[in-house]
Design an enzyme around this catalytic site. Structure first.
Site, PDB file in Angstrom:
ATOM      1  N   GLN A  51      -2.450  -1.865   1.460  1.00 26.87           N
ATOM      2  CA  GLN A  51      -2.582  -0.488   1.916  1.00 26.87           C
ATOM      3  C   GLN A  51      -2.372   0.486   0.762  1.00 26.87           C
ATOM      4  O   GLN A  51      -2.561   1.688   0.934  1.00 26.87           O
ATOM      5  CB  GLN A  51      -1.557  -0.205   3.015  1.00 26.87           C
ATOM      6  N   ASN A  61      10.630  -6.557   4.443  1.00 27.41           N
ATOM      7  CA  ASN A  61      10.590  -5.096   4.490  1.00 27.41           C
ATOM      8  C   ASN A  61      12.003  -4.586   4.735  1.00 27.41           C
ATOM      9  O   ASN A  61      12.724  -5.119   5.581  1.00 27.41           O
ATOM     10  CB  ASN A  61       9.662  -4.613   5.616  1.00 27.41           C
ATOM     11  N   HIS A 119      -7.057   1.025   1.990  1.00 32.67           N
ATOM     12  CA  HIS A 119      -6.906   2.489   2.023  1.00 32.67           C
ATOM     13  C   HIS A 119      -7.503   3.141   0.770  1.00 32.67           C
ATOM     14  O   HIS A 119      -7.169   4.282   0.449  1.00 32.67           O
ATOM     15  CB  HIS A 119      -5.439   2.881   2.185  1.00 32.67           C
ATOM     16  N   CYS A 140     -23.770  19.234  -8.938  1.00 31.54           N
ATOM     17  CA  CYS A 140     -24.291  20.075  -7.848  1.00 31.54           C
ATOM     18  C   CYS A 140     -23.331  21.169  -7.405  1.00 31.54           C
ATOM     19  O   CYS A 140     -23.684  21.988  -6.555  1.00 31.54           O
ATOM     20  CB  CYS A 140     -24.658  19.212  -6.645  1.00 31.54           C
ATOM     21  N   THR A 154       7.825   0.810  -4.316  1.00 23.07           N
ATOM     22  CA  THR A 154       8.970   1.705  -4.506  1.00 23.07           C
ATOM     23  C   THR A 154       9.787   1.318  -5.739  1.00 23.07           C
ATOM     24  O   THR A 154      10.340   2.183  -6.420  1.00 23.07           O
ATOM     25  CB  THR A 154       9.880   1.713  -3.272  1.00 23.07           C
ATOM     26  N   SER A 196       5.484  -3.211   4.277  1.00 29.08           N
ATOM     27  CA  SER A 196       4.678  -2.431   5.221  1.00 29.08           C
ATOM     28  C   SER A 196       5.466  -2.197   6.500  1.00 29.08           C
ATOM     29  O   SER A 196       6.092  -3.122   7.037  1.00 29.08           O
ATOM     30  CB  SER A 196       3.362  -3.144   5.548  1.00 29.08           C
ATOM     31  N   SER A 197       5.417  -0.980   7.005  1.00 29.62           N
ATOM     32  CA  SER A 197       6.083  -0.650   8.269  1.00 29.62           C
ATOM     33  C   SER A 197       5.312  -1.158   9.473  1.00 29.62           C
ATOM     34  O   SER A 197       5.826  -1.169  10.589  1.00 29.62           O
ATOM     35  CB  SER A 197       6.253   0.865   8.385  1.00 29.62           C
TER      36      SER A 197
END
Length: 254
Positions: free
Chosen positions: A110, A215, A128, A157, A36, A194-195
């Protein structure tokens, strides 16, 4: 936990440094909150989380991509471009420095923005996925991510292209299963930004002997952690790196 709540900020910094110095294997687990300060919005913060505005299954799922590629890419390109243009912040740099000095085994992230690698981290497991490339859902041909800016149909393709990120409804990538193995013998897990609400990644703290959390918002693991900071991770880790100084940890290779 009761004693930890009585500690002031400086005491908690000293405790975290002591935990790191006493750990034979420290791993970092990072989430959207780490980025952030690089200008990338997170997903679940109370005020600005992306999922407070949109239901993820409607805009960021494999079903949404297949159902309406135009809408899927129109929405997601907005924040993907922010990820690709962002620069590493002090949290990314501090973790890279801790790895370089041997205090950190590596980073499980993540995040899909690639900022840990750009800051200098060498061992990063992207549970992720990432935004460096995309692939055809039909023939599996890989392209650079820039290919999606032209159009999202395969030259080879004619199949639909998708980014190499984990969408809602996708299976977990190989990096996740490698990360589980990385956690073997982990004595201290640094959970940063991370939450701890998205499984299976939110289960990784169970694989560590001790946990430290940095956090802004509370997490389900706060009551079980050895130390918790609801502060800027850049601020906390800059102070940790300062206190570690020129000392080297168990993974220092010279």
């Amino acid at each position: 936990m009761e004693r930890m709540l009585q500690l002031d900020y400086r005491d908690k910094i000293e405790l975290l440094v002591k935990l790191i110095k006493n750990s034979a294997k420290t791993v970092a687990l990072t989430g959207a909150g780490v980025s952030t300060e690089s200008g990338i919005p997170d997903f679940r913060s109370r005020d600005s989380g992306l999922w407070n505005k949109f239901r993820p299954e409607e805009v960021a799922s494999i079903d949404a991509l297949k159902r309406d590629p135009d809408t899927f890419y129109k929405y997601n390109f907005k924040w993907w471009q922010g990820c690709l243009q962002a620069q590493p912040n002090e949290t990314h740099k501090a973790l890279a420095e801790m790895e370089k000095k041997g205090w950190l085994f590596g980073v499980i992230t993540q995040n899909i923005d690639g900022l840990h690698q750009r800051a200098g981290s060498q061992k990063v497991w992207e549970v992720h996925g990432h935004l460096r490339s995309c692939r055809c859902m039909k023939c599996k041909k890989e392209y650079d991510m820039e290919r999606l800016a032209e159009n999202y149909w395969c030259h080879h393709c004619g199949g639909l292209l998708r980014p190499n990120v984990v969408l809602f409804g996708d299976p977990m990538p190989e990096d996740y299963y490698t990360a589980e193995k990385v956690m073997t013998g982990c004595q201290l897990l640094l959970v940063i930004g991370s939450s701890l609400q998205v499984y299976p990644v939110a289960g990784l703290p169970y694989l560590s002997r001790q946990v430290a959390i940095i956090n802004y918002d509370p997490t389900p693991w706060d009551d079980n952690a050895q130390v918790v900071f609801h502060h800027s991770s850049s601020e906390v880790l800059a102070e940790v790196v300062k206190q570690l100084g020129d000392s080297t940890g168990p993974y220092f290779v010279g």
